[in-house]
Design an enzyme around this catalytic site. Sequence first.
Site, PDB file in Angstrom:
ATOM      1  CG  ASP A   9     -13.878  -6.731   2.144  1.00  0.00           C
ATOM      2  OD1 ASP A   9     -13.619  -5.972   3.100  1.00  0.00           O
ATOM      3  OD2 ASP A   9     -14.312  -6.326   1.045  1.00  0.00           O
ATOM      4  CE  LYS A  46       1.408 -17.824  -2.361  1.00  0.00           C
ATOM      5  NZ  LYS A  46       0.426 -18.923  -2.451  1.00  0.00           N
ATOM      6  CE1 TYR A  56      -3.621  -2.494   0.515  1.00  0.00           C
ATOM      7  CE2 TYR A  56      -4.659  -0.461   1.230  1.00  0.00           C
ATOM      8  CZ  TYR A  56      -4.755  -1.771   0.812  1.00  0.00           C
ATOM      9  OH  TYR A  56      -5.996  -2.345   0.691  1.00  0.00           O
ATOM     10  CG  ASP A  90      -2.655 -20.157  -1.100  1.00  0.00           C
ATOM     11  OD1 ASP A  90      -2.128 -20.147   0.035  1.00  0.00           O
ATOM     12  OD2 ASP A  90      -2.187 -20.825  -2.048  1.00  0.00           O
ATOM     13  CG  ASP A 121      -8.218  -4.503   1.512  1.00  0.00           C
ATOM     14  OD1 ASP A 121      -9.159  -3.981   2.136  1.00  0.00           O
ATOM     15  OD2 ASP A 121      -8.142  -4.500   0.271  1.00  0.00           O
TER      16      ASP A 121
END
Length: 360
Positions: A252, A192, A141, A224, A248
């Site tokens: 959600d 990751k 970001y 994942d 982020d």
Amino acid sequence: MTYKIAVLPGDGIGSEIMAEAVKVLYALRDDFGLKIECEHALVGGAGYDAFGTPLPEPTLKLVKQADAVLLGAVGGYKWESLDIALRPEKGLLGLRSGLGLFANLRPAILYPQLAAASSLKPEIVAGLNIMIVRELTGDIYFGQPRGIRTLENGERQGFNTMVYKESEIERIGRVAFDSAMKRGKRVCSVDKANVLECTELWREVMTRIARDYPAVTLSHMYVDNAAMQLVRAPKQFDVMVTGNMFGDILSDCAAMLTGSIGMLPSASLDAQGKGMYEPIHGSAPDIAGRNIANPLATILSVAMMLRYTLEAPDMADRVEAAVNRALDDGYRTGDIHTAGMKKVSTSAMGDAVVAALRAA
Ligand code: IPM
Ligand code: MG
């Protein structure tokens, strides 16, 4: 001492949901002696329209003086074609970085009254209570360099940089472990590390700080797999800690388990516990101005503000109990409505919470 609260409704449904949160705050002030004063300012598209920038100078000045910030949401179709530096989202990112709000707490709690509103089977989500700890001022970001450049052959190439310093990983890790100590004593760090060096370092630092918290069990999960596990068996998680980008996305996903993203509050804290509080949902321009949005995520953000910054946990409990009571009484905005319940507007839901507060 009177706390000063900067109220930034932002765009879209922001002003509608914020009006309800302020109603709740004023009820606490008038009926329960909460010492606060609220001052409103513009941010996001509203800031751009008035001042030509999504984070106007007077707003930045106000939030720096304030004890806490309450934010609605930013963004909308109207500003989508603006240069990325002027878009409403930049106002939000500027607040996060300008105030040093590196720790984002996003609880995903299923209210039992809403089990039927989840897209997952009730037995998969019943009793769900996850705390997602998202790093908020680093990662891809904010990493440099970034941009869109033209290659020698004339083709354009977009690029961003995923970066984390050890100190940044360590401080968010400690927030997660401290939070776990007050909960189920389990931390799952999401990375990751099989592909990205940046998160290889993340995993190493998390493993190192875990030694300072012998009572907490640390596990690691690739992002994942974490996304899959969140919809397969979400109750396996207590605290999840992850970087800005993965956080982020996963927050959600976790939000939807609870029936509606319209239910979830968040706190973004700096190193001193000063914070900005906001619903995790966006500005929903498609339903803006219709008095149908769910104000509960913003009202629950007020509860988090009372707990984390205003040091008024009893008032936070009152607000959460009032939300529960309104749900028990069958009040539902459209996003959480199921057969047999009372479908109400944004403002009627705010009124129901205030009535429950006063009745308690
Ligand atoms: C969030 C939002 C923001 C983010 C956007 C609006 C910049 O999606 O708070 O999760 O990506 O952090
Ligand atoms: Mg998001």
